[in-house]
Motif scaffolding. Sequence first.
Motif, mmCIF file in Angstrom:
data_model
loop_
_atom_site.group_PDB
_atom_site.id
_atom_site.type_symbol
_atom_site.label_atom_id
_atom_site.label_comp_id
_atom_site.label_asym_id
_atom_site.label_seq_id
_atom_site.Cartn_x
_atom_site.Cartn_y
_atom_site.Cartn_z
ATOM 1 N N ARG A 93 51.439 45.155 57.471
ATOM 2 C CA ARG A 93 51.975 44.790 56.170
ATOM 3 C C ARG A 93 52.564 46.015 55.463
ATOM 4 O O ARG A 93 53.633 45.951 54.860
ATOM 5 C CB ARG A 93 50.879 44.167 55.302
ATOM 6 N N TYR A 148 43.547 40.217 40.884
ATOM 7 C CA TYR A 148 44.614 40.554 39.945
ATOM 8 C C TYR A 148 44.098 41.047 38.600
ATOM 9 O O TYR A 148 44.848 41.640 37.840
ATOM 10 C CB TYR A 148 45.533 39.334 39.754
ATOM 11 N N ASP A 160 53.882 37.834 42.415
ATOM 12 C CA ASP A 160 54.230 38.408 41.125
ATOM 13 C C ASP A 160 55.672 38.899 41.182
ATOM 14 O O ASP A 160 56.021 39.763 41.984
ATOM 15 C CB ASP A 160 53.295 39.574 40.804
ATOM 16 N N LEU A 204 47.595 44.292 41.116
ATOM 17 C CA LEU A 204 48.306 43.410 42.034
ATOM 18 C C LEU A 204 48.332 44.019 43.432
ATOM 19 O O LEU A 204 48.679 43.359 44.397
ATOM 20 C CB LEU A 204 49.743 43.172 41.553
ATOM 21 N N ARG A 205 48.008 45.326 43.511
ATOM 22 C CA ARG A 205 48.018 46.001 44.807
ATOM 23 C C ARG A 205 46.629 45.970 45.417
ATOM 24 O O ARG A 205 45.674 46.518 44.840
ATOM 25 C CB ARG A 205 48.477 47.451 44.642
ATOM 26 N N LYS A 206 46.542 45.362 46.599
ATOM 27 C CA LYS A 206 45.237 45.185 47.224
ATOM 28 C C LYS A 206 44.491 46.500 47.445
ATOM 29 O O LYS A 206 43.279 46.557 47.372
ATOM 30 C CB LYS A 206 45.404 44.488 48.573
#
Lengths: 313, 202
Positions: free
Chosen positions: B42, A80, B171, A84-86
């Motif tokens: 996903r 993070y 989040d 937040l996006r892998k």
Amino acid sequence: MPKISPSDITPEHAYLSRRSFMAGMGALLVSSVALSACGGQDPTPGPAPATMPPSPSANTDELGQRLTSYEAVSNYNNFYEFSLRKEDVARLARDFKTSPWTVEVAGLVHNPKTFGLEDLLAFTQEERVYRLRCVEAWSMVIPWLGFPLARLLKEVEPMTKARYVRFETLYDPEQMPGQKSPFYGWPYVEGLRLDEAMHELTILATGLYGSPLLPQNGAPVRLVVPWKYGFKSIKSIVRIELVEEMPVSLWMASAPREYGFFANVNPEVSHPRWSQATERLIGEGKRIRTTLFNGYGEQVAHLYEGMDLSQWY
Amino acid sequence: MVLISWLKRSWLQALAHATGLLPLAWLIWDHLHGAFIVDPVREITTRTGRTALVLLVLSLACTPIHTLLGLKSVLRVRRGLGLYAFLYVALHFLTFAGLDYRFQWDLLGPAIFDQLYVLPGFAAGLILLVLAITSARGWQKRLGRNWKRLHRLVYLAGILAIVHFLWLVKDTGEPLRYGAIVALLLILRVPRVREAVSNVRR
């Protein structure tokens, strides 16, 4: 309770120093030795994917689960501090400066010391193929390079008062844009009980797949605690402190009802909002049942004897 | 020529069809071009889910746009947008049950009923299923006054979808933004608010 020896995880023949890995010496020989030691495996190694750096010493973990591809390991990251996006972490972390780097080890120790990266690499590096189970119910199998944290801790001589170890990630919002987010109490903090930290399975990793860690995987040095959810394995560590009180991790502070101190992988104890009964094995396109302590129960269950694991989640 | 004159008359419908179909085309395109390298399950799950929510929000926006701005034509795309929302909900659920859980019923049952975040999503999906079936004119006639009552359940589906989103993420920024929009669209339906706002407009 049987004590785990490293040879239970990676065959002893596969213990190579980091340098010989980097040189890629006898990679094929090593993998066939490792495979025959696993038993029941096809001794012929398959062709390596094009993107794979120097070959790891085994193609599976000790349960026969295939390694997750290097491509997946380096492009699917929960970090993070960057995003937040892998899928975005690898790109955003590309220019992260990992040299020079120091790790300060302090607190309740007789011999406080600041380790440069070269000091950390001077510990004999060994390969550990571990399952990584994310609290989000996905998992990978990763061949780490590193050394037991216990060796570093022995050098600094913890005082008898020390009961916990507190770890801290670098705080540098200029390099880590995610740290500008006010929703989390940066820097990232994690903690282990001293006996967990001293456990043979707990390592500080400096590489994976025979190469130095990439920034998105927590370069230059990170913790790996394979029987706990992935978020315990804190990345890009700059400070390790021996303390008396249980440290409050970033996740405990931001959602205490959802993330506890122990965070042991446990299919019976659900996250308040989702089940931990199964996990999706990345790259295999299948869902498998999650096992207690991520399959390392034989080695670690004794640490939690008499504890109610649903209370100490 | 026929197409152009149809587009002139029904550009809003054309836009609604495009909004409903392009995300699917895009998803298939991305999949065929190997965009989902690491975790396609996903990726497909989140994209169909997010698209379903956006379409549901758009369908919920039609009535307030009509009452507040006096744009009558939006009412003609309301049902279509709702049906497209259901299409993506169905794809979302099939991805979950089929691609993710491979229809392993022993795992799927607990996956639906023991997971707090799944329940509101599942409930919202059931509501939209009923609304999709009864959206046909025949049902509209058969149900009479009750049809309108039944279809007010879409408000509940909107709220449940937001809760589902909120409970599945670490989040909460994005679900809260959608939640604010849904809340606004529901508040604008409260008779007093509606009157106050349309008085200001006049």
